[in-house]
Design a protein around this motif. Structure first.
Motif, PDB file in Angstrom:
ATOM      1  N   GLU A  89      18.966-107.632  32.126  1.00 42.75           N
ATOM      2  CA  GLU A  89      18.958-106.225  32.505  1.00 42.75           C
ATOM      3  C   GLU A  89      20.268-105.610  32.028  1.00 42.75           C
ATOM      4  OE1 GLU A  89      19.738-104.055  36.669  1.00 42.75           O
ATOM      5  OE2 GLU A  89      17.860-105.176  36.584  1.00 42.75           O
ATOM      6  N   ARG A  90      20.159-104.464  31.397  1.00 44.75           N
ATOM      7  CA  ARG A  90      21.344-103.744  30.931  1.00 44.75           C
ATOM      8  C   ARG A  90      21.317-102.345  31.512  1.00 44.75           C
ATOM      9  NH1 ARG A  90      23.893-105.563  25.624  1.00 44.75           N
ATOM     10  NH2 ARG A  90      23.225-107.719  25.551  1.00 44.75           N
ATOM     11  N   SER A  91      22.501-101.840  31.821  1.00 49.00           N
ATOM     12  CA  SER A  91      22.569-100.488  32.365  1.00 49.00           C
ATOM     13  C   SER A  91      23.764 -99.752  31.775  1.00 49.00           C
ATOM     14  CB  SER A  91      22.667-100.521  33.892  1.00 49.00           C
ATOM     15  OG  SER A  91      23.858-101.155  34.288  1.00 49.00           O
ATOM     16  N   VAL A  92      23.648 -98.441  31.795  1.00 48.98           N
ATOM     17  CA  VAL A  92      24.723 -97.585  31.299  1.00 48.98           C
ATOM     18  C   VAL A  92      24.845 -96.410  32.259  1.00 48.98           C
ATOM     19  CG1 VAL A  92      23.258 -96.227  29.734  1.00 48.98           C
ATOM     20  CG2 VAL A  92      25.659 -96.461  29.231  1.00 48.98           C
ATOM     21  N   ARG A  93      26.072 -96.018  32.533  1.00 47.23           N
ATOM     22  CA  ARG A  93      26.315 -94.856  33.381  1.00 47.23           C
ATOM     23  C   ARG A  93      26.171 -93.615  32.515  1.00 47.23           C
ATOM     24  NH1 ARG A  93      29.462 -95.218  38.112  1.00 47.23           N
ATOM     25  NH2 ARG A  93      28.931 -93.008  38.135  1.00 47.23           N
ATOM     26  N   THR A  94      25.100 -92.873  32.710  1.00 53.04           N
ATOM     27  CA  THR A  94      24.858 -91.696  31.880  1.00 53.04           C
ATOM     28  C   THR A  94      25.772 -90.538  32.260  1.00 53.04           C
ATOM     29  OG1 THR A  94      23.047 -91.062  33.348  1.00 53.04           O
ATOM     30  CG2 THR A  94      22.474 -92.267  31.338  1.00 53.04           C
ATOM     31  N   ASP A  95      26.404 -90.601  33.414  1.00 53.45           N
ATOM     32  CA  ASP A  95      27.358 -89.560  33.780  1.00 53.45           C
ATOM     33  C   ASP A  95      28.752 -89.871  33.249  1.00 53.45           C
ATOM     34  OD1 ASP A  95      27.772 -91.700  35.462  1.00 53.45           O
ATOM     35  OD2 ASP A  95      27.982 -90.502  37.286  1.00 53.45           O
ATOM     36  N   ARG A  96      28.881 -90.994  32.512  1.00 55.77           N
ATOM     37  CA  ARG A  96      30.155 -91.372  31.905  1.00 55.77           C
ATOM     38  C   ARG A  96      29.965 -91.849  30.455  1.00 55.77           C
ATOM     39  NH1 ARG A  96      31.200 -91.532  36.955  1.00 55.77           N
ATOM     40  NH2 ARG A  96      33.138 -91.767  38.032  1.00 55.77           N
ATOM     41  N   LEU A  97      29.060 -91.198  29.739  1.00 62.25           N
ATOM     42  CA  LEU A  97      28.778 -91.580  28.357  1.00 62.25           C
ATOM     43  C   LEU A  97      29.947 -91.237  27.445  1.00 62.25           C
ATOM     44  CD1 LEU A  97      25.081 -90.456  27.800  1.00 62.25           C
ATOM     45  CD2 LEU A  97      25.942 -92.776  27.971  1.00 62.25           C
ATOM     46  N   VAL A  98      30.274 -92.161  26.542  1.00 63.97           N
ATOM     47  CA  VAL A  98      31.294 -91.887  25.531  1.00 63.97           C
ATOM     48  C   VAL A  98      30.709 -91.917  24.128  1.00 63.97           C
ATOM     49  CG1 VAL A  98      33.268 -92.682  26.883  1.00 63.97           C
ATOM     50  CG2 VAL A  98      32.029 -94.311  25.473  1.00 63.97           C
TER      51      VAL A  98
END
Length: 179
Positions: A89-98
């Protein structure tokens, strides 16, 4: 309904949006694997060469095909995008995208990275086919762009947004009989 902290001190409801086509794609993967297994067993039995070990080999081949064809399940809520595959499972914080990059080639991929090192790679067709899922990601990406966090990927986001808009309009026209 669970609540999460958003950007700043405002709270917003944390409704999870899922890929609506995942179940259809997963059933297709099962059908392909089952069909392959059935055909291999039928041909091998018809030739008179079916043994227990060959049946195990054909079953293993069908399981491998199922594993390759089963797409990851994608879900999003404000501030988070999660991709669940068979093994990880992979996740990314979309409110902290770079960074948001497109990988062109035989299999187009959208690669999202956040400030905490999270990375998700997904097929852009998942977002195109699921406008509610796209909306959650797009809202957070626009906020990151406005805050100066998103350093790379504004053009990729614009292109994907235009593609989602085109597909949504096409779907509405087809449903209303105007096309």
């Amino acid at each position: 309904m669970e609540r999460i902290r958003g950007v700043g001190s405002a709270e917003r409801p944390a409704s999870v949006v899922r890929d609506g086509r995942w179940a259809v794609d997963a059933r297709f993967a099962c059908a392909c694997a089952g069909t392959l297994l059935g055909l291999l067993l039928l041909v091998d039995a018809g030739a008179g060469s079916l043994t227990r070990w060959r049946a195990v080999l054909w079953a293993a081949l069908a399981v491998l095909l199922w594993a390759v064809l089963t797409p990851p399940s994608v879900s999003a809520r404000p501030g988070l995008l999660v991709s669940r595959g068979l093994l990880r499972e992979r996740s990314v914080r979309t409110d902290r995208l770079v960074s948001v990059r497109r990988s062109d080639g035989v299999a187009q991929r959208l690669i999202l990275r956040d400030t905490e090192g999270g990375r998700v790679e997904l097929d852009p067709r998942v977002l195109v086919a699921n406008p509610p899922l796209w909306r959650v990601v797009d809202e957070d990406a626009r906020a990151c762009l406005a805050d100066g966090l998103l350093l790379c990927g504004a053009a990729a986001l614009r292109q994907l947004s235009a593609r989602v808009d085109r597909e949504t309009a096409r779907t509405v026209f087809e449903a209303s009989g105007l096309r």
